[in-house]
Design a protein around this motif. Structure first.
Motif, short mmCIF file in Angstrom:
data_model
loop_
_atom_site.label_atom_id
_atom_site.label_comp_id
_atom_site.label_asym_id
_atom_site.label_seq_id
_atom_site.Cartn_x
_atom_site.Cartn_y
_atom_site.Cartn_z
N UNK A 217 -25.01 27.67 -102.02
CA UNK A 217 -25.89 27.64 -100.84
C UNK A 217 -27.16 28.38 -101.20
N UNK A 218 -28.33 27.75 -101.00
CA UNK A 218 -29.59 28.35 -101.43
C UNK A 218 -30.57 28.50 -100.29
N UNK A 219 -31.70 29.16 -100.64
CA UNK A 219 -32.73 29.46 -99.64
C UNK A 219 -33.89 28.47 -99.51
N UNK A 220 -34.32 27.73 -100.51
CA UNK A 220 -33.69 27.28 -101.76
C UNK A 220 -34.07 28.04 -103.02
N UNK A 221 -35.17 28.86 -103.03
CA UNK A 221 -35.58 29.47 -104.30
C UNK A 221 -35.32 30.97 -104.36
#
Length: 375
Positions: free
Chosen positions: A266-270
């Protein structure tokens, strides 16, 4: 600055005091112990002296009235000896008990109870003639000499005062009849002895503060010694920092090796990346196997792509998991539903890629995240 570091200006630390106590180096006053024993002996004699006198009188009476049969009959002789000493047992035990208690209390009153095998062990330095001469002409020897001179003058002065005070009473003893004169003489001697030994309290009042001050002075530390002790007890900051870096590197390598076992990233995306694993056969909640920010987050995603681990962009959920969960621990209960939606989508997507199910619907990004878990 170097000279300042070598001067013993700092108070001893707790560790220094504890080490000194183990070595047997504590504040002690011999004058306090001596005064306690002598004063207690005087008081004990006043308390049990009459009983002791009666016992001794009985010994004299029986001893000078022995008959011929008692001398040649062992049973009668031992019975007579028993009668002689029976009256001495109680007062002697009382006197010795009082003196013993005072001896122990007087010696532990300053410094407390302490026994050290190191202090009791023989030391070659104590047998060194050079060090013996140094002790003879040292400050401590000078202090002991001054105390001895003070004792002589104080005791001589007190003796002079007592004799002057009781001079007429002493002369009148010759005019009294027996045994009253003996009783009065013993009573007078008891009070005179008590007054004499109480004069030692003057020496004790000087010696006790001096011993406390001298003990603290001997344990004074330099600033460098405090720094060295801090390094030894807490660890060298440079070494600790290196160990911490090595531990972090090992933890990071272990974390990275667990990424292939994750079910989803699961990302923040960066900025954030969290790797989650869920054992469908088990009964536990989803677990965080890796997490990181910025460069670490990018590295997690790189490894995930290499091992075909699904990556899902869910900024609010990624931040919540990152800040509320630790590596190797389960996610908070409040995030179960949101993570379950992610995992369900990932499983459906995996089945679609295998041709076993249709394409899943795009997941709704409005995950149910409690306010206390939002970041």
């Amino acid at each position: 600055m170097a000279d300042t570091d070598q001067e013993r200006t700092e108070d001893p630390t707790e560790k220094k005091l504890a080490d000194a106590r183990k070595e047997g180096q504590i504040a002690r006053s011999k004058e306090l112990g001596t005064a306690a024993v002598l004063i207690s002996a005087a008081i004990a004699m006043m308390m049990f002296g009459s009983g002791l006198g009666k016992g001794l009188a009985e010994v004299m009476r029986l001893g000078f009235s022995l008959e011929r049969e008692q001398l040649y009959d062992v049973n009668l002789l031992f019975a007579t000896i028993k009668n002689m000493v029976s009256g001495l047992v109680a007062p002697l035990i009382g006197i010795m008990a009082v003196i013993l208690f005072a001896a122990v209390a007087g010696n532990i009153a300053l410094g407390g109870m302490n026994f050290s095998w190191k202090a009791a062990a023989p030391k070659p330095s104590k047998m060194s003639p050079l060090k013996g001469l140094k002790r003879m002409f040292g400050i401590q020897s000078l202090v002991e000499l001054i105390k001895s001179i003070m004792k002589v003058f104080i005791i001589a002065g007190v003796v002079w005062w007592i004799l002057d005070w009781q001079f007429k009473s002493i002369l009148t003893l010759s005019l009294q009849s027996l045994p009253g004169s003996v009783y009065n003489a013993l009573d007078m001697l008891s009070w005179m002895f008590l007054a004499l030994v109480c004069s030692l309290l003057l020496i004790t009042l000087v010696d006790v503060p001096y011993q406390i001050w001298n003990h603290a002075k001997q344990l004074k530390m330099t600033k460098q010694e405090i720094k060295d002790e801090h390094k030894n007890s807490e660890g060298n900051p440079e070494v600790k920092g290196r160990i911490r870096r090595l531990q972090m590197e090992m933890a990071a390598r272990r974390m990275m090796s667990d990424i292939p076992t994750a079910d989803v990233i699961v990302t923040n995306p960066t900025h954030y990346a969290v790797a989650i694993r869920y054992d469908q056969k088990g009964t536990g909640a989803p677990m965080v196997v890796a997490k990181g920010v910025d460069e670490v987050a990018m590295k997690i995603q790189e490894i995930a792509r290499h091992y075909d681990v699904p990556i899902m962009a869910a900024p609010p959920l990624a931040r919540s998991i990152y800040h509320t969960s630790k590596i190797g621990q389960e996610i908070p209960e409040g995030l179960y539903i949101a993570v379950a939606q992610i995992l369900a989508y990932v499983y459906q997507l995996a089945q679609f890629k295998k041709g076993r199910a249709g394409r899943p619907k795009k997941i709704d990004q409005n995950f149910p995240i409690p306010d206390e878990l939002k970041y």
